[in-house]
Design a protein around this motif. Structure first.
Motif, PDB file in Angstrom:
ATOM      1  N   MET A   1       0.864  -1.180   0.000  1.00 56.04           N
ATOM      2  CA  MET A   1       0.000   0.000   0.000  1.00 56.04           C
ATOM      3  C   MET A   1       0.898   1.226   0.000  1.00 56.04           C
ATOM      4  SD  MET A   1      -3.116  -0.750   2.656  1.00 56.04           S
ATOM      5  CE  MET A   1      -2.074  -1.410   3.953  1.00 56.04           C
ATOM      6  N   PHE A   2       0.428   2.281  -0.626  1.00 56.13           N
ATOM      7  CA  PHE A   2       1.203   3.514  -0.680  1.00 56.13           C
ATOM      8  C   PHE A   2       0.307   4.689  -0.310  1.00 56.13           C
ATOM      9  CE2 PHE A   2       2.720   7.299  -2.991  1.00 56.13           C
ATOM     10  CZ  PHE A   2       3.994   7.405  -2.454  1.00 56.13           C
ATOM     11  N   LEU A   3       0.839   5.592   0.510  1.00 59.37           N
ATOM     12  CA  LEU A   3       0.101   6.797   0.903  1.00 59.37           C
ATOM     13  C   LEU A   3       1.051   7.985   0.886  1.00 59.37           C
ATOM     14  CD1 LEU A   3      -2.519   8.104   2.040  1.00 59.37           C
ATOM     15  CD2 LEU A   3      -1.628   7.604   4.328  1.00 59.37           C
ATOM     16  N   PRO A   4       0.768   9.012   0.068  1.00 59.78           N
ATOM     17  CA  PRO A   4       1.595  10.223   0.092  1.00 59.78           C
ATOM     18  C   PRO A   4       1.234  11.082   1.305  1.00 59.78           C
ATOM     19  CG  PRO A   4      -0.131  10.440  -1.554  1.00 59.78           C
ATOM     20  CD  PRO A   4      -0.281   9.071  -0.963  1.00 59.78           C
ATOM     21  N   ARG A   5       2.196  11.283   2.178  1.00 62.53           N
ATOM     22  CA  ARG A   5       1.965  11.970   3.457  1.00 62.53           C
ATOM     23  C   ARG A   5       1.426  13.390   3.266  1.00 62.53           C
ATOM     24  NH1 ARG A   5       6.818  11.672   5.046  1.00 62.53           N
ATOM     25  NH2 ARG A   5       6.761   9.838   6.401  1.00 62.53           N
TER      26      ARG A   5
END
Length: 246
Positions: free
Chosen positions: A48-52
């Motif tokens: 999973m990827f989440l841009p802060r």
């Protein structure tokens, strides 16, 4: 294999090589995360990827909803989190573009909501934060960096400042006296919240600039962006090998 999440910081709003399966909007008891969770495959492995800072890099460090971000990742199955953080190098060997894997942190932030344990409690809860980063995940990142020939500092103390402004020379002098080797704006409360959720959490810190008073002249965004560009290429190379081994 534990499900892995990657939190991208400045310079990493998308993940090259990630084959996107779906984007998912998450709602949490703590509000909205920085953006939709990106589910996909990297090097043949589910992540999973989440841009802060949001997909358009529009959320400043002190306005990030750290609680929502970590909660959303955990609720979607994350057990391990690799956080990518842009930093300023205080220690002389932390030169622009180099990577570091901090093992300690000092929190200088204020007014950020920094815990899940504050309302509706049956008892007061304390967490052990002696070692703020997951030693298992840190060691893996260190080994992978050596394997693929990436020059990286294997330890260091991260000083977390409020932002969004950069620090004064006197503030950096103080941080150095306190034992800080690097400075950034997003390391806390993220690391502590991850611990409260029992997530195995480690940081890949990318040196974007030498800290205030450690170089010549002003710190410019143009120089920061240039250094991050080369540093993030190293991050991507590191992740391509690390993800299958997490």
């Amino acid at each position: 294999m534990a499900k892995l999440a990657i939190i991208g910081g400045t310079g990493l709003t998308s993940l090259k090589g990630l084959e996107i399966v779906k984007r998912e909007v998450s709602h949490t008891p703590y509000g909205e995360p920085s953006g939709p969770l990106v589910h996909g495959e990297l090097a043949g492995n589910e992540v999973m990827f989440l841009p802060r800072h949001g997909s358009g890099h529009t959320i400043p460090p002190h306005k990030i909803n750290y609680r929502a971000n970590l909660w959303a990742l955990r609720e979607n199955g994350a057990e391990k989190v690799i956080a990518v953080n842009a930093i300023g190098g205080i220690r002389a060997d932390l030169t622009p573009g180099r990577l570091a894997f901090p093992d300690q942190i000092i929190d200088y932030t204020w007014s950020r909501v920094n815990t899940y344990f504050e309302e509706g409690l049956t008892h007061v809860t304390h967490i052990d934060f002696t070692e703020p980063y997951c030693s298992e995940l840190r060691q893996l990142l260190l080994e992978v960096a050596e394997d693929v020939g990436i020059d990286a500092a294997g330890e260091g103390t991260y000083g977390a400042t409020q932002g969004p402004r950069l620090e004064t020379r006197a503030e950096i002098d103080r941080l150095e006296r306190d034992g800080c080797d690097m400075v950034g704006m997003t390391g806390m409360p993220e690391a502590a919240l991850a611990r409260e959720l029992d997530l195995c959490y480690a940081s890949i810190a990318v040196v974007a600039n030498v800290a205030a008073g450690r170089g010549e002249g002003e710190i410019t965004m143009a120089a920061i962006e240039q250094h991050l560009m080369s540093g993030m290429e190293s991050v991507r190379r590191l992740l391509e090998t690390a993800v299958p081994r997490c």
